[in-house]
Write an enzyme that holds these catalytic residues in place. Structure first.
Site, PDB file in Angstrom:
ATOM      1  CE  LYS A 132      -4.100  -0.137   2.462  1.00  2.00           C
ATOM      2  NZ  LYS A 132      -4.865  -0.242   3.427  1.00  2.00           N
ATOM      3  CG  ASP A 157     -10.952   0.709   6.888  1.00  3.19           C
ATOM      4  OD1 ASP A 157      -9.957   0.096   7.238  1.00  3.19           O
ATOM      5  OD2 ASP A 157     -12.205   0.392   6.957  1.00  3.19           O
ATOM      6  CB  SER A 158      -9.382   0.036   1.164  1.00  7.92           C
ATOM      7  OG  SER A 158      -8.440  -0.400   1.431  1.00  7.92           O
ATOM      8  N   GLY A 193      -3.789  -8.088  -2.824  1.00  9.14           N
ATOM      9  CA  GLY A 193      -4.954  -8.326  -2.151  1.00  9.14           C
ATOM     10  C   GLY A 193      -5.944  -9.147  -3.121  1.00  9.14           C
ATOM     11  CE1 TYR A 194     -10.553 -11.003  -0.774  1.00  3.51           C
ATOM     12  CE2 TYR A 194     -10.372  -8.973   0.056  1.00  3.51           C
ATOM     13  CZ  TYR A 194     -10.460 -10.300   0.275  1.00  3.51           C
ATOM     14  OH  TYR A 194     -10.774 -10.502   1.549  1.00  3.51           O
ATOM     15  CE  LYS A 200      -4.610  -1.795  -7.825  1.00  5.64           C
ATOM     16  NZ  LYS A 200      -3.677  -2.521  -6.901  1.00  5.64           N
ATOM     17  CG  HIS A 235     -10.339   0.979  -4.196  1.00  4.38           C
ATOM     18  ND1 HIS A 235      -9.467   0.377  -5.009  1.00  4.38           N
ATOM     19  CD2 HIS A 235     -10.129   0.467  -2.951  1.00  4.38           C
ATOM     20  CE1 HIS A 235      -8.768  -0.456  -4.213  1.00  4.38           C
ATOM     21  NE2 HIS A 235      -9.146  -0.416  -2.962  1.00  4.38           N
TER      22      HIS A 235
END
Length: 203
Positions: free
Chosen positions: A12, A69-70, A153-154, A175, A180
């Protein structure tokens, strides 16, 4: 001035540094800033959890703090895993395990009905204690197989039909434009520019 990011997630930090590369921010993790306390994220929303993290660090280190926070919100699961995306399958579960768990939860749902959103709320506490939040979202669907090697992550199962690829298949620069977190960080910059004007470069 240091721009403290409330995360221990090295991926991150790298992503945030890349998105903010055109600004003169010295982006550092909370650990680099000397904060290693555990923070209990017991908020009911992404925004509340982001504020909890940012306030906790600002209280101990009187600096400029940003927290995000995601998570992943799946419509067929009523928005789950949502704010529990990182820990719904267990505190130390790998993302491979979490993805398999989500596939199990969606077993009865047709591939065409697996719409989902990535959500990122960012909270900022400034040096004077003032604060604000912004939110970014991107929309897609849960893919039925893992595709792509970028991101984390996802990302390997978050498929965006308009680009015909998962976010893990996208080059990082692409990306970061549509993700987001990228959207939320751009909104954060817009707010900071309004609040700080020419002083923004001095953060």
């Amino acid at each position: 001035m240091d721009f403290i990011v409330a995360t221990k997630n090295k991926n991150k930090i790298v992503e945030i540094r890349e998105i903010l590369k055109d600004f003169k921010f010295n982006v550092i993790s909370m650990e680099d800033a000397g904060f290693d306390d555990d923070i209990i994220e017991d908020g009911a929303t992404f925004e509340e959890n982001a504020l909890i993290k940012a306030r906790a660090i600002h209280k101990k280190i009187n600096g400029f703090v940003m927290a995000d926070d995601s998570g992943l919100s799946i419509n067929a699961l009523g928005g789950a895993p949502g704010i529990y995306s990182a820990r719904f399958a267990g505190e130390n579960a790998s993302y491979d395990f979490k993805i398999k768990k989500i596939w199990e939860m969606l077993d009865e749902i047709k591939a065409t009905d697996r719409s989902a959103s990535f959500i990122c709320a960012i909270a900022v506490v400034m040096t004077d204690g003032s604060e604000f939040t912004v939110r970014g979202e991107c929309h897609g669907q849960i893919y039925t197989k893992i595709e792509g090697y970028n991101g984390f992550g996802y990302d390997p199962v978050f498929f965006m039909p308009e680009y015909n690829m998962t976010t893990a298949m996208m080059p990082p620069s692409m990306k970061n434009e549509i993700s987001h977190r990228g959207i939320a960080l751009k909104k954060m910059i817009d707010v900071l520019e309004k609040k700080l004007g020419d002083n923004l470069s001095e953060i």
